[in-house]
Design a protein around this motif. Structure first.
Motif, mmCIF file in Angstrom:
data_model
loop_
_atom_site.group_PDB
_atom_site.id
_atom_site.type_symbol
_atom_site.label_atom_id
_atom_site.label_comp_id
_atom_site.label_asym_id
_atom_site.label_seq_id
_atom_site.Cartn_x
_atom_site.Cartn_y
_atom_site.Cartn_z
ATOM 1 N N GLU A 27 34.676 24.301 26.652
ATOM 2 C CA GLU A 27 35.666 24.642 27.680
ATOM 3 C C GLU A 27 36.802 23.616 27.692
ATOM 4 N N GLU A 28 36.442 22.344 27.566
ATOM 5 C CA GLU A 28 37.463 21.294 27.567
ATOM 6 C C GLU A 28 38.325 21.348 26.307
ATOM 7 N N ILE A 29 37.704 21.611 25.175
ATOM 8 C CA ILE A 29 38.460 21.722 23.931
ATOM 9 C C ILE A 29 39.455 22.870 24.021
ATOM 10 N N ASN A 30 39.026 23.966 24.602
ATOM 11 C CA ASN A 30 39.925 25.112 24.749
ATOM 12 C C ASN A 30 41.074 24.801 25.704
ATOM 13 N N LEU A 31 40.800 23.996 26.733
ATOM 14 C CA LEU A 31 41.862 23.607 27.659
ATOM 15 C C LEU A 31 42.882 22.714 26.940
ATOM 16 N N MET A 32 42.395 21.794 26.135
ATOM 17 C CA MET A 32 43.314 20.957 25.359
ATOM 18 C C MET A 32 44.142 21.805 24.405
ATOM 19 N N LEU A 33 43.516 22.784 23.800
ATOM 20 C CA LEU A 33 44.235 23.677 22.885
ATOM 21 C C LEU A 33 45.299 24.470 23.636
ATOM 22 N N GLU A 34 44.937 24.947 24.810
ATOM 23 C CA GLU A 34 45.883 25.707 25.632
ATOM 24 C C GLU A 34 47.085 24.861 26.022
ATOM 25 N N ARG A 35 46.843 23.578 26.286
ATOM 26 C CA ARG A 35 47.930 22.667 26.688
ATOM 27 C C ARG A 35 48.621 22.030 25.480
ATOM 28 N N ASN A 36 48.111 22.308 24.289
ATOM 29 C CA ASN A 36 48.649 21.737 23.052
ATOM 30 C C ASN A 36 48.525 20.211 23.018
ATOM 31 N N SER A 37 47.484 19.688 23.653
ATOM 32 C CA SER A 37 47.235 18.248 23.657
ATOM 33 C C SER A 37 46.476 17.845 22.392
ATOM 34 N N ALA A 38 46.517 16.552 22.081
ATOM 35 C CA ALA A 38 45.995 16.062 20.803
ATOM 36 C C ALA A 38 44.897 15.024 21.009
ATOM 37 N N VAL A 39 44.226 14.692 19.905
ATOM 38 C CA VAL A 39 43.100 13.755 19.915
ATOM 39 C C VAL A 39 43.417 12.562 19.020
ATOM 40 N N ALA A 40 43.165 11.361 19.544
ATOM 41 C CA ALA A 40 43.208 10.131 18.748
ATOM 42 C C ALA A 40 41.763 9.744 18.438
ATOM 43 N N HIS A 41 41.352 10.004 17.209
ATOM 44 C CA HIS A 41 39.969 9.787 16.794
ATOM 45 C C HIS A 41 39.771 8.323 16.406
ATOM 46 N N CYS A 42 38.782 7.663 17.031
ATOM 47 C CA CYS A 42 38.554 6.229 16.831
ATOM 48 C C CYS A 42 37.112 5.981 16.405
ATOM 49 N N PRO A 43 36.753 6.360 15.182
ATOM 50 C CA PRO A 43 35.346 6.310 14.773
ATOM 51 C C PRO A 43 34.754 4.909 14.760
ATOM 52 N N THR A 44 35.521 3.909 14.352
ATOM 53 C CA THR A 44 34.989 2.549 14.267
ATOM 54 C C THR A 44 34.552 2.046 15.630
ATOM 55 N N SER A 45 35.403 2.228 16.611
ATOM 56 C CA SER A 45 35.081 1.830 17.980
ATOM 57 C C SER A 45 33.885 2.601 18.511
ATOM 58 N N ASN A 46 33.844 3.899 18.240
ATOM 59 C CA ASN A 46 32.745 4.721 18.749
ATOM 60 C C ASN A 46 31.400 4.280 18.190
ATOM 61 N N PHE A 47 31.400 3.811 16.951
ATOM 62 C CA PHE A 47 30.178 3.248 16.369
ATOM 63 C C PHE A 47 29.838 1.905 17.016
ATOM 64 N N ASN A 48 30.837 1.029 17.123
ATOM 65 C CA ASN A 48 30.582 -0.338 17.602
ATOM 66 C C ASN A 48 30.059 -0.388 19.026
ATOM 67 N N ILE A 49 30.643 0.431 19.901
ATOM 68 C CA ILE A 49 30.256 0.388 21.316
ATOM 69 C C ILE A 49 29.245 1.487 21.638
ATOM 70 N N ARG A 50 28.811 2.178 20.576
ATOM 71 C CA ARG A 50 27.749 3.175 20.692
ATOM 72 C C ARG A 50 28.101 4.276 21.690
ATOM 73 N N SER A 51 29.357 4.720 21.630
ATOM 74 C CA SER A 51 29.828 5.732 22.569
ATOM 75 C C SER A 51 29.431 7.147 22.159
ATOM 76 N N GLY A 52 29.480 7.431 20.851
ATOM 77 C CA GLY A 52 29.188 8.782 20.375
ATOM 78 C C GLY A 52 29.954 9.036 19.087
ATOM 79 N N VAL A 53 29.813 10.230 18.557
ATOM 80 C CA VAL A 53 30.495 10.596 17.317
ATOM 81 C C VAL A 53 31.222 11.917 17.547
#
Length: 465
Positions: free
Chosen positions: A289-315
């Motif tokens: 639902e959230e992804i579709n809302l972002m798509l509807e608003r034409n908003s974008a994603v800044a993907h930060c894989p290194t940080s997500n691994f280091n702080i164990r946030s998710g993938v």
């Protein structure tokens, strides 16, 4: 010829480089184009791209001398677009490479807030910000989207350093009026006032390379009143918006407690902070639902894989975002990410997608290094709304570029006789570092690296009267 009978005429072409070009296009995540020639004018614009065999004709048409052409070594040197870091915390550079022992919210309290509070001191900010901008340029980041701190004066310092060193940047004074220690917090009105002041300052610089960006830290740090006012500020000035979204499960649960009837993404939308100029870091746990809302608003994603691994946030499942036609770029997220190099982000992007694939069906295709390259260049420019100016090599675009040499004397890897251009590019992306980056250009200006030429950067020709 007597000196009095000489006159010097400035040519329209500033740089001409012949060799292999590597970039992304609308049709291809990576194109390797050998034996090409590219010309850049004094305004930093690309004025021609053609086959190298057309050099004589181009020299006559555009008035450059063939002896002034930089010729790259086949299969060992190539030109690629400058790297675009869509998410980096400039003040956090001071503790990069330390403090990965706790998850996000504790990490903010233990390391981030105390470090960022130090930027109340302008001299401290001057020293730190110079180092981070120099480091990014050395590593080929020609464009960066910066979170600063809550301090107006220090954010001015960051802008001035960026302008002096010649980087292209989005700069946001961080806005936060709650859930922060008393030594590092601001009132709602002060936050909005100083955000407005920094916008005015940046616009007053009249520097086409520097853009102000509205920067609420994240929902847990901002009252509803502050978010509404920042949404209005973004609308009034028609500015981009950056923040964090769905990074960590604990963070998401706390947002849910406060807004039980809305998703995290919908909270931003409710406060007019989700639109076609918005890009959100992380998005590791976004629902469909959230992804579709972002798509509807034409908003974008800044993907930060290194940080997500280091702080164990998710993938984050970037393949899914791309399949949904959401714009995605890469970010180092210094200092959640331990490296200011976008090459590390490229490698970790591929690894993150590989990790996602472990829980998917055999039909799932993990991201390739070519796709990660796209995200770090043209994809990042799309996220920032700069793809009409930078991101790849097209006539009319600014020349933001890196000259890569895989055979520098201290190269961290080796190439062999059988290696072609594709091998050299792949080895650089997986094994290379700043030592392989011989030159860095922003808007046609050589901002770091060695000049291959002995003559002046501006080319002149003497003409007999």
């Amino acid at each position: 010829m007597a000196e009095a009978n000489r006159r010097t005429s400035r040519l329209s072409i500033k740089h001409v480089i012949s060799g292999t070009l590597v970039h992304s296009t609308a049709a291809s995540r990576m194109e390797i184009c050998p034996k090409r020639i590219i010309g850049v004018d004094h305004d930093g614009k690309i004025v021609f791209i053609d086959n190298a065999s057309c050099m004589e004709e181009l020299a006559e048409r555009f008035g450059f001398n063939e002896r002034d052409v930089i010729t790259l070594k086949e299969n060992r040197q190539f030109l690629m677009p400058g790297l675009v870091d869509t998410h980096i915390h400039a003040p956090q550079y001071i503790f990069t490479g330390t403090g990965y022992d706790v998850p996000l919210l504790q990490w903010l309290e233990k390391y981030t807030f105390p470090s960022e509070a130090r930027f109340a001191n302008k001299e401290f900010a001057q020293n730190a910000y110079r180092k981070v901008v120099e480091r990014l340029l050395k590593n080929g980041t020609t464009t960066a989207s910066y979170f600063a701190t809550i301090h107006y004066d220090a954010t001015v310092v960051l802008c001035d350093v960026i302008a002096e060193l010649g980087q292209r940047a989005y700069v946001g004074k961080v806005c936060m009026d709650r859930n922060s220690p008393n030594y590092y917090i601001e009132g709602t009105e002060d936050s909005v006032k100083n955000a407005d002041r920094i916008i005015t300052y940046i616009l007053g610089m009249k520097n086409p390379l520097i853009t102000p960006v509205i920067t609420p830290r994240f929902v847990l740090s901002c009252t509803s009143d502050l978010m509404k006012k920042l949404g209005s500020l973004a609308k009034n000035y028609n500015l981009p918006i950056q923040s964090h979204l769905n990074e960590n499960k604990k963070e998401i649960s706390l947002v849910k407690e406060e807004f039980p009837n809305e998703s995290y993404t919908a909270v931003y939308d409710k406060h007019n902070l989700l639109n076609g100029k918005t890009y959100m870091a992380h998005c590791c746990h976004s629902t469909e639902e959230e992804i579709n809302l972002m798509l509807e608003r034409n908003s974008a994603v800044a993907h930060c894989p290194t940080s997500n691994f280091n702080i164990r946030s998710g993938v984050a499942d970037i393949r899914h975002y791309l399949n949904k036609k959401i714009k995605v770029g890469l970010g180092t997220d210094v200092s959640g990410g331990e490296s200011p190099s976008m090459l590390v982000a490229i490698r970790d992007c591929v690894k993150a997608s590989n990790a996602i694939s472990f829980g998917k069906s055999e039909e799932f295709t993990a991201l390739t290094y070519e796709e990660a390259f796209f995200l770090a260049t043209l994809g990042g420019s799309q996220v920032l709304g700069l793809d009409d100016k930078i991101g790849n090599f097209e006539v009319g675009k600014d020349f933001d570029a890196l000259l890569i040499d895989v055979e520098v004397p201290d190269s961290p890897f080796d190439c062999f006789d059988a290696d072609d251009s594709k091998d050299a590019v792949q080895k650089f992306l997986y094994l290379g570092d700043d030592r392989n980056i011989r030159q860095v250009y922003v808007a046609g200006k050589l901002v770091t690296g060695e000049d291959f030429k002995t003559q002046s950067e501006v080319v002149y020709i003497e003409i007999d009267d």
